[in-house]
Motif scaffolding. Sequence first.
Motif, PDB file in Angstrom:
ATOM      1  N   PRO A 106     -20.215  -4.903 -36.738  1.00  0.00           N
ATOM      2  CA  PRO A 106     -20.759  -4.780 -38.101  1.00  0.00           C
ATOM      3  C   PRO A 106     -21.997  -5.625 -38.356  1.00  0.00           C
ATOM      4  CG  PRO A 106     -18.787  -6.134 -38.114  1.00  0.00           C
ATOM      5  CD  PRO A 106     -18.882  -5.523 -36.742  1.00  0.00           C
ATOM      6  N   SER A 107     -22.246  -6.656 -37.528  1.00  0.00           N
ATOM      7  CA  SER A 107     -23.412  -7.504 -37.756  1.00  0.00           C
ATOM      8  C   SER A 107     -24.614  -7.107 -36.906  1.00  0.00           C
ATOM      9  CB  SER A 107     -23.061  -8.974 -37.472  1.00  0.00           C
ATOM     10  OG  SER A 107     -22.942  -9.208 -36.073  1.00  0.00           O
ATOM     11  N   LEU A 108     -24.456  -6.063 -36.095  1.00  0.00           N
ATOM     12  CA  LEU A 108     -25.499  -5.695 -35.146  1.00  0.00           C
ATOM     13  C   LEU A 108     -26.804  -5.337 -35.852  1.00  0.00           C
ATOM     14  CD1 LEU A 108     -26.073  -5.158 -32.115  1.00  0.00           C
ATOM     15  CD2 LEU A 108     -25.488  -2.761 -32.555  1.00  0.00           C
ATOM     16  N   GLY A 109     -27.899  -5.988 -35.451  1.00  0.00           N
ATOM     17  CA  GLY A 109     -29.220  -5.670 -35.968  1.00  0.00           C
ATOM     18  C   GLY A 109     -29.526  -6.209 -37.345  1.00  0.00           C
ATOM     19  N   LEU A 110     -28.655  -7.020 -37.896  1.00  0.00           N
ATOM     20  CA  LEU A 110     -28.863  -7.540 -39.242  1.00  0.00           C
ATOM     21  C   LEU A 110     -29.474  -8.940 -39.200  1.00  0.00           C
ATOM     22  CD1 LEU A 110     -25.537  -6.500 -41.031  1.00  0.00           C
ATOM     23  CD2 LEU A 110     -27.690  -5.231 -40.874  1.00  0.00           C
ATOM     24  N   ALA A 111     -30.237  -9.245 -40.239  1.00  0.00           N
ATOM     25  CA  ALA A 111     -30.817 -10.578 -40.385  1.00  0.00           C
ATOM     26  C   ALA A 111     -29.703 -11.595 -40.620  1.00  0.00           C
ATOM     27  CB  ALA A 111     -31.797 -10.595 -41.553  1.00  0.00           C
ATOM     28  N   PRO A 112     -29.948 -12.877 -40.291  1.00  0.00           N
ATOM     29  CA  PRO A 112     -28.890 -13.899 -40.429  1.00  0.00           C
ATOM     30  C   PRO A 112     -28.235 -13.936 -41.804  1.00  0.00           C
ATOM     31  CG  PRO A 112     -30.722 -14.786 -39.176  1.00  0.00           C
ATOM     32  CD  PRO A 112     -31.159 -13.425 -39.647  1.00  0.00           C
ATOM     33  N   LYS A 113     -29.008 -13.774 -42.860  1.00  0.00           N
ATOM     34  CA  LYS A 113     -28.423 -13.808 -44.205  1.00  0.00           C
ATOM     35  C   LYS A 113     -27.438 -12.663 -44.397  1.00  0.00           C
ATOM     36  CE  LYS A 113     -29.687 -14.106 -49.102  1.00  0.00           C
ATOM     37  NZ  LYS A 113     -30.812 -14.164 -50.066  1.00  0.00           N
TER      38      LYS A 113
ATOM     39  N   ASP B 247     -26.194   0.647 -57.504  1.00  0.00           N
ATOM     40  CA  ASP B 247     -27.265   1.275 -58.283  1.00  0.00           C
ATOM     41  C   ASP B 247     -27.953   2.399 -57.525  1.00  0.00           C
ATOM     42  OD1 ASP B 247     -26.794  -0.444 -60.395  1.00  0.00           O
ATOM     43  OD2 ASP B 247     -28.251  -1.932 -59.705  1.00  0.00           O
ATOM     44  N   ARG B 248     -27.476   2.700 -56.334  1.00  0.00           N
ATOM     45  CA  ARG B 248     -28.124   3.730 -55.524  1.00  0.00           C
ATOM     46  C   ARG B 248     -27.157   4.855 -55.178  1.00  0.00           C
ATOM     47  NH1 ARG B 248     -32.389   1.495 -51.310  1.00  0.00           N
ATOM     48  NH2 ARG B 248     -33.053   3.649 -51.722  1.00  0.00           N
ATOM     49  N   ARG B 249     -26.163   5.048 -55.998  1.00  0.00           N
ATOM     50  CA  ARG B 249     -25.112   6.002 -55.682  1.00  0.00           C
ATOM     51  C   ARG B 249     -25.625   7.428 -55.540  1.00  0.00           C
ATOM     52  NH1 ARG B 249     -20.865   4.945 -60.010  1.00  0.00           N
ATOM     53  NH2 ARG B 249     -19.827   6.739 -59.069  1.00  0.00           N
ATOM     54  N   GLY B 250     -26.732   7.762 -56.193  1.00  0.00           N
ATOM     55  CA  GLY B 250     -27.278   9.112 -56.085  1.00  0.00           C
ATOM     56  C   GLY B 250     -28.338   9.265 -55.019  1.00  0.00           C
ATOM     57  N   ASP B 251     -28.752   8.167 -54.379  1.00  0.00           N
ATOM     58  CA  ASP B 251     -29.794   8.222 -53.352  1.00  0.00           C
ATOM     59  C   ASP B 251     -29.219   8.692 -52.026  1.00  0.00           C
ATOM     60  OD1 ASP B 251     -31.424   7.166 -55.264  1.00  0.00           O
ATOM     61  OD2 ASP B 251     -31.541   5.159 -54.376  1.00  0.00           O
ATOM     62  N   LYS B 252     -30.078   9.310 -51.212  1.00  0.00           N
ATOM     63  CA  LYS B 252     -29.658   9.671 -49.866  1.00  0.00           C
ATOM     64  C   LYS B 252     -29.405   8.402 -49.050  1.00  0.00           C
ATOM     65  CE  LYS B 252     -31.873  14.195 -49.383  1.00  0.00           C
ATOM     66  NZ  LYS B 252     -32.831  15.001 -48.574  1.00  0.00           N
ATOM     67  N   ALA B 253     -28.344   8.433 -48.260  1.00  0.00           N
ATOM     68  CA  ALA B 253     -27.971   7.258 -47.487  1.00  0.00           C
ATOM     69  C   ALA B 253     -29.059   6.860 -46.492  1.00  0.00           C
ATOM     70  CB  ALA B 253     -26.660   7.515 -46.752  1.00  0.00           C
ATOM     71  N   GLY B 254     -29.820   7.848 -46.026  1.00  0.00           N
ATOM     72  CA  GLY B 254     -30.874   7.555 -45.069  1.00  0.00           C
ATOM     73  C   GLY B 254     -32.001   6.720 -45.633  1.00  0.00           C
ATOM     74  N   TYR B 255     -32.073   6.622 -46.962  1.00  0.00           N
ATOM     75  CA  TYR B 255     -33.122   5.826 -47.601  1.00  0.00           C
ATOM     76  C   TYR B 255     -32.728   4.358 -47.766  1.00  0.00           C
ATOM     77  CZ  TYR B 255     -35.198  10.337 -48.938  1.00  0.00           C
ATOM     78  OH  TYR B 255     -35.759  11.594 -48.927  1.00  0.00           O
ATOM     79  N   LEU B 256     -31.485   4.025 -47.463  1.00  0.00           N
ATOM     80  CA  LEU B 256     -31.025   2.652 -47.619  1.00  0.00           C
ATOM     81  C   LEU B 256     -31.533   1.774 -46.479  1.00  0.00           C
ATOM     82  CD1 LEU B 256     -27.261   3.175 -48.569  1.00  0.00           C
ATOM     83  CD2 LEU B 256     -29.226   3.029 -50.098  1.00  0.00           C
ATOM     84  N   SER B 257     -31.611   0.488 -46.736  1.00  0.00           N
ATOM     85  CA  SER B 257     -31.928  -0.468 -45.678  1.00  0.00           C
ATOM     86  C   SER B 257     -30.753  -0.563 -44.707  1.00  0.00           C
ATOM     87  CB  SER B 257     -32.207  -1.844 -46.285  1.00  0.00           C
ATOM     88  OG  SER B 257     -31.005  -2.399 -46.819  1.00  0.00           O
ATOM     89  N   GLY B 258     -30.999  -1.211 -43.555  1.00  0.00           N
ATOM     90  CA  GLY B 258     -29.921  -1.366 -42.584  1.00  0.00           C
ATOM     91  C   GLY B 258     -28.729  -2.110 -43.156  1.00  0.00           C
ATOM     92  N   GLY B 259     -29.002  -3.172 -43.914  1.00  0.00           N
ATOM     93  CA  GLY B 259     -27.911  -3.921 -44.524  1.00  0.00           C
ATOM     94  C   GLY B 259     -27.145  -3.103 -45.540  1.00  0.00           C
ATOM     95  N   GLN B 260     -27.857  -2.322 -46.342  1.00  0.00           N
ATOM     96  CA  GLN B 260     -27.197  -1.478 -47.330  1.00  0.00           C
ATOM     97  C   GLN B 260     -26.383  -0.383 -46.646  1.00  0.00           C
ATOM     98  OE1 GLN B 260     -30.780  -0.418 -49.437  1.00  0.00           O
ATOM     99  NE2 GLN B 260     -30.377  -1.853 -51.103  1.00  0.00           N
ATOM    100  N   GLN B 261     -26.893   0.156 -45.552  1.00  0.00           N
ATOM    101  CA  GLN B 261     -26.124   1.157 -44.822  1.00  0.00           C
ATOM    102  C   GLN B 261     -24.841   0.562 -44.250  1.00  0.00           C
ATOM    103  OE1 GLN B 261     -28.345   3.412 -41.921  1.00  0.00           O
ATOM    104  NE2 GLN B 261     -29.902   4.043 -43.397  1.00  0.00           N
ATOM    105  N   GLN B 262     -24.908  -0.707 -43.833  1.00  0.00           N
ATOM    106  CA  GLN B 262     -23.689  -1.345 -43.337  1.00  0.00           C
ATOM    107  C   GLN B 262     -22.674  -1.515 -44.462  1.00  0.00           C
ATOM    108  OE1 GLN B 262     -22.923  -2.429 -39.826  1.00  0.00           O
ATOM    109  NE2 GLN B 262     -21.149  -1.869 -41.052  1.00  0.00           N
ATOM    110  N   MET B 263     -23.143  -1.891 -45.649  1.00  0.00           N
ATOM    111  CA  MET B 263     -22.239  -1.987 -46.795  1.00  0.00           C
ATOM    112  C   MET B 263     -21.607  -0.623 -47.088  1.00  0.00           C
ATOM    113  SD  MET B 263     -22.608  -5.193 -47.489  1.00  0.00           S
ATOM    114  CE  MET B 263     -23.129  -5.461 -45.778  1.00  0.00           C
ATOM    115  N   LEU B 264     -22.430   0.428 -46.984  1.00  0.00           N
ATOM    116  CA  LEU B 264     -21.930   1.782 -47.234  1.00  0.00           C
ATOM    117  C   LEU B 264     -20.887   2.175 -46.197  1.00  0.00           C
ATOM    118  CD1 LEU B 264     -21.989   4.491 -48.694  1.00  0.00           C
ATOM    119  CD2 LEU B 264     -24.030   5.099 -47.353  1.00  0.00           C
TER     120      LEU B 264
END
Length: 258
Positions: free
Chosen positions: A178-185, A143-160
């Motif tokens: 790939p898990s660096l800096g991410l919350a356990p979930k 749902d964020r395909r048009g947003d700048k990548a810099g506005y994503l959360s860390g987890g979303q940036q990892q998905m990207l």
Amino acid sequence: MAAGAKPQGPAELRIEDLTVAYGRRSPAVRGLSAVVPAGSTLALLGANGAGKTTVMRAITGLLGSHGGRVVSGSVFLDGVDVTRAAPAQRVRMGMAQTMEGRRVFAELSVEDNLRAGAWTRRGKAAVADELAAVFARFPEIADRRGDKAGYLSGGQQQMLAIGRALMARPRLLLMDEPSLGLAPKLVDRVAEIVEEISAEGTTVVLIEQNVAMGLAVSDHAIALETGSVALEGDTAMLARDDRIRAAYFGGRLDVADV
């Protein structure tokens, strides 16, 4: 297969007696050998400075841009020696990677970041199909395909970052922390993604400081210490190894979780 076409199916990676150095310093990796069968997952484990990222750079051909060089040894992809092949040639042969720190293009949109990973794909329809597949896999960014990548959360940036690598439909996917800096979930979510990618038939090399996660999603693991192999074996065996328990878990590791 047409001339220049990328082979289909997962790739076998083979590393033979690899020694790597930066400048005139002592080798950062010494005498590493490993075979990653097609369709399997290898975890490279170890603390900062153990040599994990150096191995990744040797596989992908990015050592030179970091002042490194292969002193001796070889890297083979499906039996082809790629030790001194250009990075772009390796990508055309089926390699892709996600880098430590995600490295998304912050000022570009989510969709443009994904399209940047599809440069080996031919035709608008093929790229559109890959985009649809990535967004289906990662509803976190769909749902964020048009947003700048810099506005994503860390987890979303990892998905990207993972999605961008998958746009090339890789035969060998290399994932650096790939898990660096991410919350356990979110670490659990990344683990699920690695398992899905492997189950779909892609060979995976995973670099991880999170040893429990690395062991849980991999078939085979190598633990590095100051550039040398300290331990290696199938993950079920290593999970029961007292040296792994002592080095990374203070003697505590629930084998049922691996």
